[in-house]
Each structure stands twice: as C-alpha cells, then as structure tokens.
Scaffold this active site. Sequence first.
Site, PDB file in Angstrom:
ATOM      1  NE  ARG A 288       0.160  -6.114  11.944  1.00 38.33           N
ATOM      2  CZ  ARG A 288      -1.139  -6.370  11.961  1.00 38.33           C
ATOM      3  NH1 ARG A 288      -1.742  -6.619  13.114  1.00 38.33           N
ATOM      4  NH2 ARG A 288      -1.841  -6.382  10.840  1.00 38.33           N
TER       5      ARG A 288
ATOM      6  CB  THR B 262      -5.005   0.980   0.511  1.00 37.43           C
ATOM      7  OG1 THR B 262      -6.038   1.380   1.421  1.00 37.43           O
ATOM      8  CG2 THR B 262      -4.225   2.210   0.057  1.00 37.43           C
TER       9      THR B 262
ATOM     10  CE1 TYR C 107      -7.868   4.456   9.790  1.00 35.35           C
ATOM     11  CE2 TYR C 107      -9.215   6.331   9.120  1.00 35.35           C
ATOM     12  CZ  TYR C 107      -8.055   5.593   9.020  1.00 35.35           C
ATOM     13  OH  TYR C 107      -7.054   5.992   8.160  1.00 35.35           O
TER      14      TYR C 107
ATOM     15  CG  ASP D  86       2.695  -6.089  16.706  1.00 31.91           C
ATOM     16  OD1 ASP D  86       2.024  -5.040  16.614  1.00 31.91           O
ATOM     17  OD2 ASP D  86       2.192  -7.184  17.031  1.00 31.91           O
TER      18      ASP D  86
ATOM     19  CE  LYS E 230      -5.343   6.918  11.100  1.00 30.87           C
ATOM     20  NZ  LYS E 230      -3.899   6.591  11.090  1.00 30.87           N
TER      21      LYS E 230
ATOM     22  N   GLY F  91       0.782  -1.222   0.000  1.00 35.34           N
ATOM     23  CA  GLY F  91       0.000   0.000   0.000  1.00 35.34           C
ATOM     24  C   GLY F  91       0.821   1.282   0.000  1.00 35.34           C
TER      25      GLY F  91
END
Length: 293
Positions: free
Chosen positions: A52, A247, A213, A78, A217, A31
Amino acid sequence: MDCSSSKETPPAHKAWWTGETVAVVTGANRGIGHALAARLAEQGLSVVLTARDQARGEAAAAELRARGFPSVRFHQLDVVDPASVAAFAAWIRDDLGGLDILVNNAGVSFNEIETNSVEHAETVLRTNFFGAKMLIEALLPLFRRSAGTSRILNLSSQLGLLNKVRDPSLRNMLLDEERLTEQEIEAMASRFLAQVKDGTWQEHGWPAVWTDYAVSKLALNAYSRLLAARLRGAVAVNCFCPGFTRTDMTRGSGKRTAEEAGRAAAGLVLLPPAELPTGKFFKWCTPQLYSKL
C-alpha cells in the site's frame, strides 16, 4: 511435499518456470510476503512486489535487487481500493502481458494475542476477504491459463476452518459446496459486519478467537474452494496457513520466523505441475480437512 520441519528447504525438482514466469505477491514489503518474494526471486522468477505504501514498497524491492535479484519489480497496490486494483491490473496487462502466479498475502489484524476486539472488523473483512476477492477477479482474465503453471495461493489461517464455527446452520451452509454460492459467502461476511454494528455478533456462533480475523479467513477459505472448482483445469487455487509466525501481526511472537514461512509458501507455489493440487487448505505443507482440523 514434506515441510514438516520448519528448518527444511523445499526438495529440489526440475524447474517448470523460467525468468519470464510472473509471480505477484501482495503485501510484500515486510514479513512473510517479503520473505516469499525473496525466495521466488532467488529461484529465478520475475517477481512483482506490492504494498500500500509507495515508499516502503520501493525500499523493499530495492533491498531485494541489492541482494542480487534484478527481476523484482514494485507496484503500489491497495487491495481495498477499486481504483488501485484496476490500475494494477492494467499495468500487469500492458507492461507484463499477464501473470502466472498470484499470492494473496496482504492482510491485517488489530488484536493482541490475548484480546478479541471487533472494533476494526470492517477494515479486517474489507482487506482479508473482500479485497483479496476483488483482486483475484480483476486479475483472472490476465492469467496465462495453464493447468500446470497458473496458480493462486491465498494466505489464510486455521482460525477460519469450519470447526471454529459454533452455528450449525452456518457450518452446514458452508459445507454444502454443491449449493453454496459466492454471493452467499459475501452475504455471510456482510451479515457479520452488520451484527458487529448493532452489537449482536456474540450471539450468533462466530469463531471465538480473533473473531473478525477468523471470519475474514472463513470467508476466504470458502471462496477459495468454490473458485478452485470453477477454475479447475485452468488455474489451481489453494490456501496456506503458516501457523503462529513471528511477524508484526503477532507482535513478534510465534514459533517460526517469517523467512521459514516464506520458504514453505514458496515450496507450495513452485510445486511441479504433476503434483499441484487445487482446492486444498494447507497447514504448513500438509493438506488438512476443511471441516475437522
């Protein structure tokens, strides 16, 4: 910097960096992160690509080296695991002697475009905010402190701007940067998670779209502004919203490609020292008002 067209390339300017300039890009096995790592390597920086998953990260780094970018290294990371973060910081210190650029790109969301589940809210907040913050704090002592060259870019979203917050008291708290503390930002995020667990989160004025989400942010944006003030003159700290990008997170939907977003992010990361701001939120490459977008 004018990146109003997604097809534009960043304007040419004299490079302030060298092959010894170390740029860390998290979540870069695919991505936007992968595209950004490729662009930085193309410009001649020493790039550390993290992921990760060990196998996927090694494959991503090998692919870039095969494209002619030998300076790309991989290290497993991670961001939600304190032991992993500590091990990564020790490696940066012992093997590379420090870093100059950190791009916090690693992030997750579990919602489809038209859904708003908070089932995975804890994972989302731990990765997108708490994990990014933990990594920043671990790496801060390792930055080669220079007002012109040391920089942090946090991949963020306009979903986390203040006009998405419907609770006036919360909005006012986040706007009062003279009194706001990092502890209050963390407490806000923890309060949201507690309300998710007891089923009351919808009653408290959180952002209405991709709520978990957006809250992650929201916290990251607020923290970035406080961090920028704390580090002024030593490390520049900014946020970048790539917009609706194709993505895995958007299930392939979007107006721009990951490569276009990666190039725009690279343009911000590589701004000349005299043009480098701090404490800004960029929608694409245009600074936006934190509260009114």
